[in-house]
Design a protein around this motif. Sequence first.
Motif, PDB file in Angstrom:
ATOM      1  N   ILE A 132       0.823  -1.220   0.000  1.00 49.41           N
ATOM      2  CA  ILE A 132       0.000   0.000   0.000  1.00 49.41           C
ATOM      3  C   ILE A 132       0.852   1.262   0.000  1.00 49.41           C
ATOM      4  O   ILE A 132       0.380   2.326  -0.403  1.00 49.41           O
ATOM      5  CB  ILE A 132      -1.017   0.041   1.165  1.00 49.41           C
ATOM      6  CG1 ILE A 132      -0.319   0.132   2.515  1.00 49.41           C
ATOM      7  CG2 ILE A 132      -1.951  -1.146   1.103  1.00 49.41           C
ATOM      8  CD1 ILE A 132      -1.289   0.339   3.678  1.00 49.41           C
ATOM      9  N   ASP A 133       2.128   1.141   0.409  1.00 49.44           N
ATOM     10  CA  ASP A 133       3.007   2.315   0.419  1.00 49.44           C
ATOM     11  C   ASP A 133       3.722   2.537  -0.911  1.00 49.44           C
ATOM     12  O   ASP A 133       4.294   3.604  -1.135  1.00 49.44           O
ATOM     13  CB  ASP A 133       4.056   2.184   1.532  1.00 49.44           C
ATOM     14  CG  ASP A 133       3.473   2.428   2.915  1.00 49.44           C
ATOM     15  OD1 ASP A 133       2.311   2.881   3.001  1.00 49.44           O
ATOM     16  OD2 ASP A 133       4.168   2.144   3.907  1.00 49.44           O
ATOM     17  N   LEU A 134       3.695   1.533  -1.781  1.00 48.18           N
ATOM     18  CA  LEU A 134       4.334   1.706  -3.085  1.00 48.18           C
ATOM     19  C   LEU A 134       3.558   2.699  -3.943  1.00 48.18           C
ATOM     20  O   LEU A 134       2.329   2.760  -3.890  1.00 48.18           O
ATOM     21  CB  LEU A 134       4.409   0.368  -3.824  1.00 48.18           C
ATOM     22  CG  LEU A 134       5.353  -0.701  -3.265  1.00 48.18           C
ATOM     23  CD1 LEU A 134       5.178  -2.002  -4.033  1.00 48.18           C
ATOM     24  CD2 LEU A 134       6.807  -0.242  -3.319  1.00 48.18           C
ATOM     25  N   ALA A 135       4.270   3.471  -4.740  1.00 48.71           N
ATOM     26  CA  ALA A 135       3.617   4.362  -5.696  1.00 48.71           C
ATOM     27  C   ALA A 135       2.940   3.530  -6.780  1.00 48.71           C
ATOM     28  O   ALA A 135       3.351   2.404  -7.059  1.00 48.71           O
ATOM     29  CB  ALA A 135       4.653   5.292  -6.328  1.00 48.71           C
ATOM     30  N   PRO A 136       1.875   4.054  -7.402  1.00 48.03           N
ATOM     31  CA  PRO A 136       1.212   3.306  -8.476  1.00 48.03           C
ATOM     32  C   PRO A 136       2.170   2.788  -9.541  1.00 48.03           C
ATOM     33  O   PRO A 136       2.041   1.644  -9.996  1.00 48.03           O
ATOM     34  CB  PRO A 136       0.223   4.332  -9.041  1.00 48.03           C
ATOM     35  CG  PRO A 136      -0.129   5.194  -7.864  1.00 48.03           C
ATOM     36  CD  PRO A 136       1.156   5.307  -7.095  1.00 48.03           C
ATOM     37  N   GLU A 137       3.146   3.606  -9.944  1.00 48.17           N
ATOM     38  CA  GLU A 137       4.094   3.171 -10.964  1.00 48.17           C
ATOM     39  C   GLU A 137       4.910   1.976 -10.484  1.00 48.17           C
ATOM     40  O   GLU A 137       5.214   1.063 -11.259  1.00 48.17           O
ATOM     41  CB  GLU A 137       5.042   4.321 -11.339  1.00 48.17           C
ATOM     42  CG  GLU A 137       4.368   5.497 -12.021  1.00 48.17           C
ATOM     43  CD  GLU A 137       3.723   6.479 -11.038  1.00 48.17           C
ATOM     44  OE1 GLU A 137       3.753   6.207  -9.802  1.00 48.17           O
ATOM     45  OE2 GLU A 137       3.197   7.507 -11.511  1.00 48.17           O
ATOM     46  N   GLN A 138       5.273   1.979  -9.198  1.00 47.36           N
ATOM     47  CA  GLN A 138       6.050   0.866  -8.653  1.00 47.36           C
ATOM     48  C   GLN A 138       5.236  -0.426  -8.632  1.00 47.36           C
ATOM     49  O   GLN A 138       5.764  -1.507  -8.920  1.00 47.36           O
ATOM     50  CB  GLN A 138       6.536   1.214  -7.245  1.00 47.36           C
ATOM     51  CG  GLN A 138       7.575   2.324  -7.202  1.00 47.36           C
ATOM     52  CD  GLN A 138       7.918   2.726  -5.778  1.00 47.36           C
ATOM     53  OE1 GLN A 138       7.052   3.110  -4.993  1.00 47.36           O
ATOM     54  NE2 GLN A 138       9.193   2.611  -5.435  1.00 47.36           N
ATOM     55  N   ILE A 139       3.973  -0.318  -8.266  1.00 45.01           N
ATOM     56  CA  ILE A 139       3.104  -1.507  -8.276  1.00 45.01           C
ATOM     57  C   ILE A 139       2.995  -2.059  -9.691  1.00 45.01           C
ATOM     58  O   ILE A 139       3.169  -3.268  -9.934  1.00 45.01           O
ATOM     59  CB  ILE A 139       1.699  -1.170  -7.736  1.00 45.01           C
ATOM     60  CG1 ILE A 139       1.730  -0.975  -6.221  1.00 45.01           C
ATOM     61  CG2 ILE A 139       0.688  -2.251  -8.112  1.00 45.01           C
ATOM     62  CD1 ILE A 139       1.943  -2.252  -5.441  1.00 45.01           C
TER      63      ILE A 139
END
Length: 410
Positions: A132-139
């Motif tokens: 949940i802490d990852l940025a959308p791009e990282q996910i």
Amino acid sequence: MITKVKISDIRYPLEGNAGSDAIHRDPIYSYAVTQLRDDSGITGTGFAFTLGEGNNLVCKAAEYYAQSLVGKDIEVTMANFGGLFKKLSNDQQFRWLGPHKGVVHLALASVTNACYDLWAKKRGVPLWKLLIDLAPEQIVNTLDLSYLEEELTHSQAIEMLTGQQSTKANRSQILDKGYPGYDTSIGWFNYSDELVRENCKKALAEGFTAMKLKVGSIDPERDIRRAHIVREVAGDDVKVMLDANQQWNLPQAIDICTKLKNMNPYWVEEPTHPDDVNAHAKLAQAIAPVKLALGEHVPNKIIFKNYLQSGSSSFMQVDAVRVGGVSEFITISLLCKKYGVPVVPHVGDMGQLHQHLVLFNHIAVGHEALFLEHIPHLQKHFLNPAQIINGVYKTPQEAGSSCDLIILKD
């Protein structure tokens, strides 16, 4: 960097007809376990779930995949895990054994899940918090969206997750409340009517507000009788689900589901062959407003895409130890969100890994926090067993994905 790989074939025989359903009468709950150890001494654990025979084959395939990770840094690996997943799942020789299904895909799930566990442990956080802490791009960089381009592109996936960012804090309250569970062990197929009745009473006393019964008997009157027992004990306010485990053909499913309407099932699960998208579409139309749930035996994102396109399933039960692991689970979750279909995972992991993933689904993807299946039979074998109190999963706090088994403890 990853310095050592260990693959283990772990099997747990069940007692007292637990785990039995219309197809699988005497299961041995089994895990093909991948452990990835890095040069700092941290071990990431992941597994795929089987029912015994063939578990060794999954282990052999997992060994093949896992060896390719030796010498790699986990942070570097996860920065573009979608690319690695695509490469491994399309291995030119292993792909012939699938593609993207069966023994080789289960093996990839085991290795993939070990990567996510190691990643979270390396950062010292539970997997739900990492995700949940990852940025959308990282996910999205951890996902392989190939063959989905007409439904979900890389940029569209980022846009979907970005659109949920502003309301994540509101949904994060579930971390304190806990995620609702449902009891799937009240009515295993080989349980007597008397035991089903007593288990229903026990589930209610333990705080569950939803429960599931196995159906699919040779004599459909047995299913109807037992379904009414559960409804009678549970009352009208409790959600009661029925699971046929693929036992019926389409004409049988239409007939029996129609007869079961008056006990008001919340869903009917896996009514017929899991590859038959058209049959499910016809069944859904024939028995409306009764709803269908499926996904336990749907092996990959492509078939899930087809089911979503058909409009036949009202609940998707994607399982991260059945599809290609956490990465493919998240991919399918995004597809389901696009179609407005809730994700209610099947828990081949006994809810250990999925208790993290449903929190991510709710907080980061915006899925409804409906409930998560609870199966208690292997709880004693986990180093950090899922905690279910008053019918609710308590948020895990230990680093990783809660998949470490006591028998494999370093």
